[in-house]
Design a protein around this motif. Structure first.
Motif, PDB file in Angstrom:
ATOM      1  N   LEU A  10     -24.830  -9.505   4.623  1.00 39.15           N
ATOM      2  CA  LEU A  10     -23.513  -9.782   4.218  1.00 39.15           C
ATOM      3  C   LEU A  10     -23.276 -11.298   4.434  1.00 39.15           C
ATOM      4  O   LEU A  10     -23.431 -11.969   5.469  1.00 39.15           O
ATOM      5  CB  LEU A  10     -22.485  -9.233   5.430  1.00 39.15           C
ATOM      6  CG  LEU A  10     -22.546  -7.386   5.532  1.00 39.15           C
ATOM      7  CD1 LEU A  10     -21.378  -7.218   6.327  1.00 39.15           C
ATOM      8  CD2 LEU A  10     -22.298  -6.943   3.907  1.00 39.15           C
ATOM      9  N   ALA A  50     -25.152  -9.283   0.081  1.00 36.43           N
ATOM     10  CA  ALA A  50     -23.887  -9.220  -0.793  1.00 36.43           C
ATOM     11  C   ALA A  50     -23.219 -10.555  -0.584  1.00 36.43           C
ATOM     12  O   ALA A  50     -22.970 -10.923   0.535  1.00 36.43           O
ATOM     13  CB  ALA A  50     -22.967  -8.127   0.264  1.00 36.43           C
ATOM     14  N   ARG A  52     -19.954 -12.997  -2.217  1.00 37.20           N
ATOM     15  CA  ARG A  52     -18.651 -13.452  -3.008  1.00 37.20           C
ATOM     16  C   ARG A  52     -18.770 -13.951  -4.105  1.00 37.20           C
ATOM     17  O   ARG A  52     -18.348 -13.667  -5.351  1.00 37.20           O
ATOM     18  CB  ARG A  52     -17.563 -14.233  -2.280  1.00 37.20           C
ATOM     19  CG  ARG A  52     -16.280 -14.400  -2.402  1.00 37.20           C
ATOM     20  CD  ARG A  52     -15.515 -12.709  -2.559  1.00 37.20           C
ATOM     21  NE  ARG A  52     -15.106 -12.280  -1.328  1.00 37.20           N
ATOM     22  CZ  ARG A  52     -14.402 -11.036  -1.680  1.00 37.20           C
ATOM     23  NH1 ARG A  52     -14.026 -10.561  -2.806  1.00 37.20           N
ATOM     24  NH2 ARG A  52     -13.976 -10.397  -0.440  1.00 37.20           N
ATOM     25  N   ASP A  67     -19.594  -9.258  -4.246  1.00 36.14           N
ATOM     26  CA  ASP A  67     -18.486  -8.256  -3.806  1.00 36.14           C
ATOM     27  C   ASP A  67     -17.382  -8.085  -4.717  1.00 36.14           C
ATOM     28  O   ASP A  67     -17.191  -9.098  -5.399  1.00 36.14           O
ATOM     29  CB  ASP A  67     -18.124  -9.102  -2.602  1.00 36.14           C
ATOM     30  CG  ASP A  67     -19.004  -9.068  -1.340  1.00 36.14           C
ATOM     31  OD1 ASP A  67     -19.829  -8.402  -1.530  1.00 36.14           O
ATOM     32  OD2 ASP A  67     -18.893  -9.886  -0.467  1.00 36.14           O
ATOM     33  N   PRO A  74     -15.242  -9.026   5.285  1.00 34.49           N
ATOM     34  CA  PRO A  74     -16.356  -8.275   5.405  1.00 34.49           C
ATOM     35  C   PRO A  74     -16.402  -6.681   4.589  1.00 34.49           C
ATOM     36  O   PRO A  74     -17.426  -6.145   4.279  1.00 34.49           O
ATOM     37  CB  PRO A  74     -16.441  -8.081   6.907  1.00 34.49           C
ATOM     38  CG  PRO A  74     -15.928  -9.318   7.155  1.00 34.49           C
ATOM     39  CD  PRO A  74     -14.642  -9.474   6.490  1.00 34.49           C
ATOM     40  N   GLY A  77     -17.858  -6.746   1.306  1.00 32.44           N
ATOM     41  CA  GLY A  77     -19.338  -6.787   1.598  1.00 32.44           C
ATOM     42  C   GLY A  77     -19.638  -5.202   1.692  1.00 32.44           C
ATOM     43  O   GLY A  77     -21.063  -4.910   1.318  1.00 32.44           O
ATOM     44  N   LEU A  78     -19.077  -4.473   2.611  1.00 29.22           N
ATOM     45  CA  LEU A  78     -19.265  -3.431   2.923  1.00 29.22           C
ATOM     46  C   LEU A  78     -19.356  -2.451   1.523  1.00 29.22           C
ATOM     47  O   LEU A  78     -20.073  -1.557   1.389  1.00 29.22           O
ATOM     48  CB  LEU A  78     -18.633  -2.439   3.786  1.00 29.22           C
ATOM     49  CG  LEU A  78     -18.670  -0.961   4.311  1.00 29.22           C
ATOM     50  CD1 LEU A  78     -20.200  -0.874   4.661  1.00 29.22           C
ATOM     51  CD2 LEU A  78     -17.748  -0.356   5.401  1.00 29.22           C
ATOM     52  N   SER A  80     -20.014  -3.341  -1.376  1.00 32.78           N
ATOM     53  CA  SER A  80     -21.016  -3.913  -2.049  1.00 32.78           C
ATOM     54  C   SER A  80     -22.354  -3.096  -1.525  1.00 32.78           C
ATOM     55  O   SER A  80     -23.138  -2.173  -2.348  1.00 32.78           O
ATOM     56  CB  SER A  80     -21.557  -5.217  -2.077  1.00 32.78           C
ATOM     57  OG  SER A  80     -20.447  -5.929  -2.647  1.00 32.78           O
ATOM     58  N   ALA A  81     -22.377  -2.993  -0.248  1.00 38.28           N
ATOM     59  CA  ALA A  81     -23.267  -2.308   0.618  1.00 38.28           C
ATOM     60  C   ALA A  81     -23.530  -0.631   0.316  1.00 38.28           C
ATOM     61  O   ALA A  81     -24.699  -0.028  -0.030  1.00 38.28           O
ATOM     62  CB  ALA A  81     -23.482  -2.616   1.864  1.00 38.28           C
ATOM     63  N   THR A  95     -25.656  -2.671   7.556  1.00 39.49           N
ATOM     64  CA  THR A  95     -25.112  -4.023   7.306  1.00 39.49           C
ATOM     65  C   THR A  95     -25.488  -4.641   8.378  1.00 39.49           C
ATOM     66  O   THR A  95     -25.558  -4.514   9.617  1.00 39.49           O
ATOM     67  CB  THR A  95     -23.872  -3.730   7.033  1.00 39.49           C
ATOM     68  OG1 THR A  95     -22.829  -3.444   8.237  1.00 39.49           O
ATOM     69  CG2 THR A  95     -23.171  -3.164   5.742  1.00 39.49           C
ATOM     70  N   PRO A  97     -24.984  -9.295   9.337  1.00 37.96           N
ATOM     71  CA  PRO A  97     -24.659 -10.355   8.806  1.00 37.96           C
ATOM     72  C   PRO A  97     -25.347 -11.540   8.772  1.00 37.96           C
ATOM     73  O   PRO A  97     -26.451 -11.713   9.421  1.00 37.96           O
ATOM     74  CB  PRO A  97     -23.241 -10.855   9.733  1.00 37.96           C
ATOM     75  CG  PRO A  97     -23.693 -10.157  11.126  1.00 37.96           C
ATOM     76  CD  PRO A  97     -24.587  -8.923  10.679  1.00 37.96           C
ATOM     77  N   THR A 133     -20.020  -5.708  11.925  1.00 38.02           N
ATOM     78  CA  THR A 133     -20.737  -5.984  10.809  1.00 38.02           C
ATOM     79  C   THR A 133     -22.223  -5.700  10.878  1.00 38.02           C
ATOM     80  O   THR A 133     -23.207  -5.656  10.100  1.00 38.02           O
ATOM     81  CB  THR A 133     -20.759  -7.685  10.338  1.00 38.02           C
ATOM     82  OG1 THR A 133     -21.123  -8.364  11.582  1.00 38.02           O
ATOM     83  CG2 THR A 133     -19.509  -8.152   9.809  1.00 38.02           C
TER      84      THR A 133
END
Length: 193
Positions: A10, A50, A52, A67, A74, A77-78, A80-81, A95, A97, A133
């Motif tokens: 992330l 991931a 922005r 994202d 965050p 980001g999750l 996207s994951a 995930t 960070p 994260t």
């Protein structure tokens, strides 16, 4: 049970307390994000980052996931994951960070052991603090996350509790493996370890 895993770094935060550009801050011959990506490769064979915006992670030898703009923080980001996990056909996605340089080597293994049938998320904990994260998320939570975000949910912790959370405690002995970099002072202090 043997789980097929992917890992996603992330790196989509703004890093305001770092003066911006946190993922690209120098760290031990590379950057925070390149270091986290190497850690991720030790956890899973399929990895991605991931972000922005595409320029946040620089040039890396890994897929870059952008994202979704309609989800904040965050949680984006999750999202996207989880999409990456679906594309890769894995059972769960870890995930990690970009700002936790000393994440433990056994992170994926211990979290995977905790991901029982009734558990949707296994999350790291140390010194009484949760680390949302640093978690292993069961694939297939995409729809639940979209509903949570559409209903105003913004917290990884809140979503994890809804998805069926199990905490995995790394204890309090020795240096905290989940110490993170939020300021230039944090970066200097952790780099001296």
């Amino acid at each position: 049970m043997s789980l097929k895993l992917a890992a996603v770094v992330l790196a989509g935060g703004e890093g305001r307390r770092m003066g911006g550009g946190k993922p690209l801050k120098p760290w031990r011959g590379g950057t925070l994000v390149s270091h986290a990506l190497e850690k991720a490769r030790g956890y899973a064979p399929r990895v991605a980052v991931a972000v922005r915006t595409p320029d946040q992670a620089g040039s890396l030898d890994a897929p870059s996931l952008t994202d979704p703009p309609d989800i904040a923080g965050p949680l984006a980001g999750l999202s996207s994951a989880l999409a990456f996990a679906a594309e890769e056909g894995v059972d769960a996605v870890l995930t990690l960070p970009c700002d936790v340089p000393f994440a433990p080597a056994d992170l994926a293994v211990r979290l995977a052991e905790a991901l029982a049938d009734d558990v949707g998320v296994a999350m790291a904990e140390s010194r009484g603090r949760w680390h949302p994260t640093c978690a292993l998320w069961r694939a297939g939570l995409d729809g639940a996350l979209a509903d949570y975000a559409a209903g105003g949910g913004r917290s990884l912790r809140g979503f994890a509790e809804r998805a069926g959370l199990r905490l995995v405690d790394w204890g309090a002995a020795g240096p905290d493996p989940f110490a993170n970099v939020n300021t230039p002072e944090d970066l200097a202090r952790l780099d001296s370890h």
